[in-house]
Design an enzyme around this catalytic site. Structure first.
Site, PDB file in Angstrom:
ATOM      1  N   THR A 168       0.837  -1.194   0.000  1.00 10.15           N
ATOM      2  CA  THR A 168       0.000   0.000   0.000  1.00 10.15           C
ATOM      3  C   THR A 168       0.876   1.249   0.000  1.00 10.15           C
ATOM      4  O   THR A 168       2.101   1.146   0.060  1.00 10.15           O
ATOM      5  CB  THR A 168      -0.957  -0.025   1.222  1.00 10.15           C
ATOM      6  N   ASN A 169       0.269   2.400  -0.104  1.00 13.28           N
ATOM      7  CA  ASN A 169       0.966   3.675   0.001  1.00 13.28           C
ATOM      8  C   ASN A 169       0.538   4.333   1.299  1.00 13.28           C
ATOM      9  O   ASN A 169      -0.542   4.047   1.811  1.00 13.28           O
ATOM     10  CB  ASN A 169       0.571   4.600  -1.156  1.00 13.28           C
TER      11      ASN A 169
END
Ligand code: C5P
Length: 219
Positions: free
Chosen positions: A29-30
């Site tokens: 994920t970011n």
């Protein structure tokens, strides 16, 4: 009092991170709190727009007057955006979309082996660039969070993706927090906004985009 500069307009936004599964319990994920995107969705609704917020996984309340649809992966977010797009006058990409996703998602939990593990990644589509490239593209606004050389990277991104407007910020100035320092980029140049809470910045961004949308030169 919020001027209803987007009355009669439909706005679609993305916000938050995306989550790209590796196996049933893991993923890539970011880092993105979703706060700027949610603040902007709220500001658009207050300005009179019909708002659809396509949100990655965050735990923020749905702003009043906003229709939120949730998405997990970049591919899921893209699908929701294209479903929401008919009739849209404005598209704002605020989401921190993962640039890559695992080429294959393991059906079962990957077990530890003590060996090096390699995960092949494949590029995700650029949702904003795709929307902006459409023949019937709405007015498209991008975001760029950079760790250095903000002006060069932000303006480069705006041109590459073919956007009339882009909001740039330095990662160190705003990520995760409630305040930010942003610069707006458009065909007329760069317009720095004073450092402010995200809710307030959102109104500044909305009033700038509304003027561009109406074909006027922002002050
Ligand atoms: O290229 P970069 O990821 O920095 O561009 C940021 C802008 O492009 C943001 O507006 C973001 O929401 C959008 N974007 C997108 N789809 C991607 C990557 C970025 O919509 N796959």
């Amino acid at each position: 009092f919020v001027p209803r500069v987007l009355a009669g307009r439909k706005v679609v936004l993305t916000a938050g991170p995306t989550f790209e599964a590796i196996d049933p319990v893991r993923g890539i994920t970011n880092i993105s709190s979703g706060k700027m995107g949610y603040a902007l969705a709220r500001a658009c609704a207050q300005a009179g727009a019909e708002v659809v917020l396509v949100s990655g996984p965050v735990s923020l309340p749905v702003p009043a007057g906003v229709r939120r649809v949730t998405a997990g992966s970049a591919l899921g977010m893209r699908e929701q955006v294209f479903a929401a797009l008919p009739g849209a006058d404005v598209f704002i990409g605020v989401a921190a979309v993962a640039d890559y996703r695992p080429l294959e998602v393991a059906e079962h939990k990957i077990k530890k082996s003590g060996e090096t593990l390699e995960i092949a990644l494949t590029p995700n589509p650029d949702i904003l660039a795709e929307v902006a490239a459409r023949q019937d593209a709405p007015f498209c606004v991008g975001f760029a969070a950079e760790s250095r050389d903000l002006d060069a990277y932000a303006e480069g991104k705006r041109r590459r993706k073919g956007l009339p407007m882009l909001v740039g910020n330095l990662v160190s100035d705003g990520m995760g927090g409630d305040e930010n320092t942003v610069v707006l980029y458009d065909d007329a140049g760069r317009h720095p906004l004073p450092r402010a809470p995200k809710a307030e910045l959102a109104h500044g961004i909305v009033s700038h985009l509304a003027r561009l949308l109406d074909g006027c030169r922002p002050q």
